[in-house]
Design a protein around this motif. Sequence first.
Motif, short mmCIF file in Angstrom:
data_model
loop_
_atom_site.label_atom_id
_atom_site.label_comp_id
_atom_site.label_asym_id
_atom_site.label_seq_id
_atom_site.Cartn_x
_atom_site.Cartn_y
_atom_site.Cartn_z
N ASP A 156 -17.13 32.64 -3.76
CA ASP A 156 -17.96 31.55 -4.27
C ASP A 156 -17.16 30.35 -4.77
O ASP A 156 -17.65 29.21 -4.75
N GLY A 157 -15.94 30.59 -5.24
CA GLY A 157 -15.16 29.51 -5.82
C GLY A 157 -13.68 29.75 -5.69
O GLY A 157 -13.22 30.88 -5.45
N VAL A 158 -12.92 28.67 -5.84
CA VAL A 158 -11.45 28.74 -5.81
C VAL A 158 -10.91 28.15 -7.10
O VAL A 158 -11.41 27.15 -7.60
N MET A 159 -9.88 28.79 -7.64
CA MET A 159 -9.23 28.33 -8.87
C MET A 159 -7.77 28.06 -8.56
O MET A 159 -7.04 28.97 -8.13
N VAL A 160 -7.33 26.83 -8.77
CA VAL A 160 -5.96 26.41 -8.47
C VAL A 160 -5.20 26.24 -9.77
O VAL A 160 -5.72 25.65 -10.74
N ARG A 203 -14.19 14.31 -10.32
CA ARG A 203 -15.28 14.25 -11.31
C ARG A 203 -16.04 15.57 -11.39
O ARG A 203 -16.78 15.80 -12.33
N ARG A 204 -15.90 16.42 -10.38
CA ARG A 204 -16.75 17.60 -10.26
C ARG A 204 -16.06 18.91 -10.59
O ARG A 204 -16.73 19.89 -10.92
N ALA A 205 -14.75 18.99 -10.46
CA ALA A 205 -14.04 20.25 -10.69
C ALA A 205 -14.29 20.77 -12.11
O ALA A 205 -14.45 20.00 -13.06
N LEU A 206 -14.33 22.08 -12.24
CA LEU A 206 -14.42 22.69 -13.56
C LEU A 206 -13.02 22.77 -14.16
O LEU A 206 -12.10 23.27 -13.52
N LEU A 207 -12.86 22.25 -15.36
CA LEU A 207 -11.58 22.27 -16.06
C LEU A 207 -11.63 23.30 -17.18
O LEU A 207 -12.69 23.59 -17.74
N ALA A 239 -23.50 23.27 -13.05
CA ALA A 239 -23.89 24.16 -11.96
C ALA A 239 -23.02 23.94 -10.73
O ALA A 239 -22.89 22.83 -10.24
N GLY A 240 -22.41 25.02 -10.27
CA GLY A 240 -21.60 24.94 -9.07
C GLY A 240 -20.22 24.36 -9.25
O GLY A 240 -19.44 24.29 -8.29
N ALA A 241 -19.85 23.96 -10.47
CA ALA A 241 -18.54 23.34 -10.67
C ALA A 241 -17.41 24.32 -10.37
O ALA A 241 -16.30 23.91 -10.01
N TYR A 242 -17.68 25.63 -10.51
CA TYR A 242 -16.67 26.64 -10.25
C TYR A 242 -16.24 26.67 -8.78
O TYR A 242 -15.27 27.33 -8.43
N ARG A 243 -16.94 25.94 -7.92
CA ARG A 243 -16.54 25.90 -6.51
C ARG A 243 -15.07 25.47 -6.39
O ARG A 243 -14.35 25.95 -5.52
N PHE A 244 -14.62 24.59 -7.29
CA PHE A 244 -13.20 24.26 -7.40
C PHE A 244 -12.89 24.09 -8.88
O PHE A 244 -13.50 23.26 -9.55
N SER A 245 -11.94 24.86 -9.38
CA SER A 245 -11.57 24.73 -10.79
C SER A 245 -10.06 24.69 -10.93
O SER A 245 -9.31 25.13 -10.04
N VAL A 246 -9.60 24.15 -12.05
CA VAL A 246 -8.18 24.11 -12.39
C VAL A 246 -7.95 25.16 -13.47
O VAL A 246 -8.55 25.11 -14.54
#
Length: 336
Positions: free
Chosen positions: A232-236, A39-43, A12-19
């Motif tokens: 809602d989220g950022v994807m780098v 530990r929290r980013a969505l991969l 939940a909420g991991a999409y706030r920062f994803s790779v």
Amino acid sequence: MGQGENATTPVAGAYRFSVAPMMDCTDRHFRVLMRQISRRALLYTEMVVAQALHHGRRDTLLDFDPQEHPLALQLGGDDPALLAESAQLAAAWGYDEINLNVGCPSPKVQQGRFGACLMADPDQVARCVEAMASAAPLPVTVKHRIGIDDQDSYELLLAFVDTVAGAGASRFSVHARKAWLHGLDPKQNRTIPPLRHDLVHQLKRDRPQLTVEINGGLLNLETCQEHLTQVDGVMVGRAAYEHPLRWATVDQELFGCHGRPLASASAVVRGLIPHASRWCGAGGRLWPIARHLVHLVEGVPGARHWRRRLGERAGERSAGPEVLEAAALELEQRGL
């Protein structure tokens, strides 16, 4: 990781920062590296083609280390039945999410009639999403562009999102560039079409009930924080692969996780040693792990020599975790 092993970290909420999923980059080894930093980013996995998953070795295509959670499987395809089967496999293997690729513009992907060219057929994308959502209890998300070729109006983008949202997509990861399906290669499509972050912000304003994640041109944490006031989220993407330690404060700054020391270059290398021990112990070569470390040390005296020594040692067929141990020790001695 074996089939049927369940996720261990709440997503939940991991999409706030994803790779972002990136071919030849976000394999299982880079994901373990990135997990030492956040530990929290969505991969995300590299894109796995549903047809290849149907016919190929599923353990090779799907296995991962449990520490990679939260983890999304990105799928490529346009056949609802094959994608539904892939969704069931993703759930059985313990993934946290499924993502459908509607953003890749490569000619090879277009020949398979999936990726960015599917933006021209939102009804087919909706059928695919509905099939996946019905087949498995995982969130189904979509990564797409703001448009393709001359079909790049905001009205078409909004219509695409509305159609796919109605089929059950739970999040839209929007690369804020359109894609030229002819005339530009994939690398050029990541840089030449102008960024239109404003359109993604407008999408969130017009559809506040949807979860919208922005991708494209996000080079540092400060820029990400600015966008998080609009979406809602950022994807780098490339900036995470080419500058992994740039993101060492993500958990503290974006997820409010304090008390854990910030990752250093030596700590990242040490964190990879247990993974390398398992991988090499099962017959794998060290180089597929070590190749991702070339960007870990940058802008410091002696970085080039450290990378060369690591490459020479890790490239030997007999190389094992002891090479990473020596590399970590050298970094520690230099305070890195």
